[in-house]
Enzyme design. Structure first.
Site, short mmCIF file in Angstrom:
data_model
loop_
_atom_site.label_atom_id
_atom_site.label_comp_id
_atom_site.label_asym_id
_atom_site.label_seq_id
_atom_site.Cartn_x
_atom_site.Cartn_y
_atom_site.Cartn_z
N THR A 11 0.85 -1.18 0.00
CA THR A 11 0.00 0.00 0.00
C THR A 11 0.89 1.23 0.00
O THR A 11 1.89 1.28 0.71
CB THR A 11 -0.97 0.01 1.20
OG1 THR A 11 -1.05 1.32 1.71
CG2 THR A 11 -0.55 -0.91 2.29
N GLU A 36 -5.17 -2.98 4.27
CA GLU A 36 -4.89 -3.71 5.50
C GLU A 36 -6.10 -4.50 6.00
O GLU A 36 -5.99 -5.26 6.95
CB GLU A 36 -4.44 -2.73 6.59
CG GLU A 36 -3.07 -2.12 6.35
CD GLU A 36 -3.09 -0.89 5.48
OE1 GLU A 36 -4.07 -0.69 4.72
OE2 GLU A 36 -2.12 -0.10 5.53
N LYS A 74 -8.39 22.18 9.75
CA LYS A 74 -8.65 22.71 11.09
C LYS A 74 -8.67 24.23 11.04
O LYS A 74 -7.63 24.86 10.85
CB LYS A 74 -7.60 22.21 12.08
CG LYS A 74 -8.05 22.42 13.52
CD LYS A 74 -7.28 21.55 14.48
CE LYS A 74 -8.04 21.45 15.79
NZ LYS A 74 -7.30 20.68 16.79
N TRP A 126 -12.77 21.43 13.43
CA TRP A 126 -12.47 20.54 12.30
C TRP A 126 -13.50 20.72 11.19
O TRP A 126 -14.69 20.78 11.44
CB TRP A 126 -12.51 19.08 12.76
CG TRP A 126 -11.40 18.72 13.70
CD1 TRP A 126 -11.52 18.43 15.03
CD2 TRP A 126 -10.02 18.61 13.40
NE1 TRP A 126 -10.30 18.14 15.57
CE2 TRP A 126 -9.35 18.25 14.59
CE3 TRP A 126 -9.26 18.79 12.24
CZ2 TRP A 126 -7.97 18.05 14.65
CZ3 TRP A 126 -7.90 18.58 12.30
CH2 TRP A 126 -7.26 18.23 13.49
P1 AMP Z 1 -6.40 1.63 0.16
O1 AMP Z 1 -5.64 0.93 1.21
O2 AMP Z 1 -5.54 2.18 -0.94
O3 AMP Z 1 -7.52 0.81 -0.35
O4 AMP Z 1 -7.03 2.92 0.82
C1 AMP Z 1 -7.87 2.81 1.93
C2 AMP Z 1 -8.45 4.15 2.25
O5 AMP Z 1 -9.37 4.56 1.23
C3 AMP Z 1 -9.26 4.15 3.51
O6 AMP Z 1 -8.46 4.23 4.66
C4 AMP Z 1 -10.13 5.38 3.30
O7 AMP Z 1 -9.43 6.57 3.59
C5 AMP Z 1 -10.40 5.34 1.82
N1 AMP Z 1 -11.70 4.70 1.58
C6 AMP Z 1 -11.95 3.41 1.33
N2 AMP Z 1 -13.27 3.20 1.16
C7 AMP Z 1 -13.87 4.39 1.34
C8 AMP Z 1 -15.23 4.85 1.30
N3 AMP Z 1 -16.24 4.04 1.04
N4 AMP Z 1 -15.46 6.16 1.55
C9 AMP Z 1 -14.44 7.01 1.82
N5 AMP Z 1 -13.15 6.65 1.85
C10 AMP Z 1 -12.86 5.36 1.62
#
Ligand code: AMP
Length: 533
Positions: free
Chosen positions: A185, A329, A435, A440
């Site tokens: 990641t 993760e 912020k 926030w």
């Molecule tokens: P990744 O590990 O690249 O899949 O990224 C994960 C991150 O994507 C999460 O920690 C969130 O910040 C964002 N994310 C995943 N699903 C959503 C969702 N349905 N709405 C908003 N953010 C999301």
């Protein structure tokens, strides 16, 4: 006293064997690089995956070895998922859109001895191979193609290896906690980190995805997997679909709206899965051309927040949109937005508000929002906290990095609220929050409203430094074709929808917003470009 039930390890190979035996005619349809569709079945794929197991052994791959893949969504990539994990090796899916230096780092860090690559990615491997002579001993091209590799590194053709291999044998049986796949990641800082999945975590996660209130496909469903196979195992679809018998549609590299629409209509897709950017682009295309989605019933969306307006627009086309949340993760499923009893009577607006939330926990994982003192904040829909989760398919640490997860609750870096029904709404990434004057402001709330404006195609909000308030929100928008929204008009649009102090003071109209390899808006890049005026 122990129960008297058979104990069988949860192995990835068993999914494909089930599909071959009970859903042998289930299809995987892939768009090749030349645009032509290739069509195969779970029965054929299972046979080929077993042949691939022989190929891997002949290439010297032993249990526990890491094997890289640099490929888009295709039936061959599907075979690699099963062949590699099936022999007890680790399928390291690499994002080909990363910088070559990061790809070299990943191959070196994972210790991939062999990398399987789509022909179009051979130039990347040719460029980085000289740095990898200690690790990489062979490249297998998934089609036709050639490249120059340093001495000692061999180039093989996939089909030639498969043709030469005898019929495969039975899959080996090993401990279900054996590592199966490795996905790096990319954080915004530092090097990519490896999340190491196991056979057990993958099978359990696929079972959770197959539940009715998650993706819940039927054997008659046809699922378009837009989410790439190098990103969190395509959100588990290549495991869930054969488990249920549903067919899989693989778009290859052709992810433009016209290609996706023709694949969906031509192949009678009923379910489609991908990030919001894809659905935003497709909606614009449908509006501009008057074309229709002929068979699609449901869209599953995650990876970034799906704006309420976009959910509403698809609902008007008769397509249900289901929001889900997770991360690399978490394999990735944590929450899915499926209705609960007690929400049937909500009016249209309240229902849409709820559909825009990220959803509630599936069985097997749990989530909490933690306040600054580390304690759980109440489920009142207002109290905001850092989201943490735990469960059967949540990472306990990163590959070849010191243990990080001492508490048992994995810190996600996401910030959100949980309502009395257990629905999680993400308010931001902790680093993307704005912020202002000690308060926030959620960048997601600002963006969701902006994209509901008829002249806005895409929007992002970032913090810009401010002398008095510390930070203020800057709204960056890409207009719809032929539109030129003004700052005043946009600010007016926010009135009554957000508290006055959280409405952006300034709006920047740009031609395009940068996206990462998985279609997410690159907030860090926007901050670099625009945060200092
Ligand atoms: P990744 O590990 O690249 O899949 O990224 C994960 C991150 O994507 C999460 O920690 C969130 O910040 C964002 N994310 C995943 N699903 C959503 C969702 N349905 N709405 C908003 N953010 C999301």
């Amino acid at each position: 006293m122990q129960g008297l039930m058979q104990r069988r390890d949860l192995l990835i190979s068993s999914i494909l064997e089930h599909a071959a035996r009970h859903h042998g005619a289930g299809e995987v349809v892939s768009r090749r690089e030349d645009g032509i569709l290739s069509r195969t079945t779970y029965a054929v794929l299972a046979r080929r995956a077993r042949k691939l197991a022989t190929v891997l052994r002949e290439l010297g791959v032993a249990p526990g070895d890491r094997v890289g893949t640099l490929g888009m969504n295709s039936d061959r990539h599907f075979e690699l998922y099963y062949g590699i994990s099936g022999v007890g090796a680790v399928c390291n899916t690499i994002n080909p859109r990363l910088a070559p230096d990061d790809i070299a780092y990943i191959i070196g860090h994972a210790g991939d001895g062999i990398v399987f690559a789509d022909p179009v990615f051979l130039p990347i491997l040719q460029a980085i191979a000289p740095q990898l002579t200690d690790t990489l001993r062979g490249v297998v091209v998934l089609g036709e193609g050639a490249c120059d590799l340093p001495p000692g590194m061999a180039l093989h053709r996939y089909e030639a290896l498969m043709d030469a291999a005898g019929e495969g044998e039975e899959w080996p049986v090993f401990d279900e906690n054996t590592a199966s796949a490795l996905c790096y990641t990319s954080g915004t800082t530092g090097r990519p980190k490896g999340v190491l999945y196991s056979n057990r975590s993958t099978v359990l996660c696929a079972m959770a995805l197959a539940a009715a209130d998650a993706v819940g496909p039927r054997a008659t469903d046809r699922i378009l997997a837009v989410v790439p196979m190098f990103h969190v195992n395509a959100w588990g679809l290549p495991y869930m679909a054969p488990m249920t018998g549903a067919s899989l549609l693989m778009p290859g590299r052709q992810l433009d709206p016209a290609s996706l629409l023709s694949l969906m209509n031509g192949e009678r897709a009923t379910i489609a899965v991908g990030v919001p950017t894809i659905w935003l682009g497709l909606l614009g295309y449908l509006r501009d051309t008057g074309r229709r989605l002929e068979t699609l019933q449901r869209i599953f969306v995650g990876g970034a927040a799906m704006p309420r307006a976009l959910i509403a627009a698809y609902n008007e086309l008769g397509i249900a949109v289901c929001h889900a949340w997770g991360m690399t993760e978490s394999s990735p499923i944590v929450t899915v937005n499926a209705p609960k009893p007690g929400t049937e009577d909500l009016d249209h607006d309240a229902l849409l508000d709820q559909r825009a939330a990220q959803g509630r926990c599936v069985f097997g994982v749990d989530v909490r929002a933690e306040g600054e003192d580390g304690n759980e904040v109440p489920w009142d829909g207002v109290s905001q906290g850092q989201l943490t989760f735990r469960g059967h398919w949540i990472a306990s640490g990163y590959f070849r990095m010191p243990d990080q997860d001492a508490s048992g609750w994995f810190p996600t870096g996401d910030v959100g609220v949980i309502d009395p029904h257990g629905f999680v709404t993400l308010t931001d990434r902790s680093k993307d929050l704005i912020k202002s004057g000690g308060e926030w402001i959620s960048s997601i709330a600002i963006e969701n409203i902006a994209v509901a404006h008829p002249h806005v195609a895409e929007a992002a909000a970032i913090a810009v430094p401010h002398e008095k308030w510390g930070e203020r929100p800057l709204l960056i928008v890409v207009p719809r074709p032929g539109c030129a929204p003004s700052c005043e008009a946009l600010r007016e649009f926010y009135r009554g929808k957000l508290p006055a102090w959280s409405i952006p003071d300034s709006v920047l109209v740009v031609d395009s917003i940068p996206h990462g390899a998985t279609g997410k808006i690159l907030k860090a890049e926007l901050r670099r470009l625009y945060a200092n005026g």
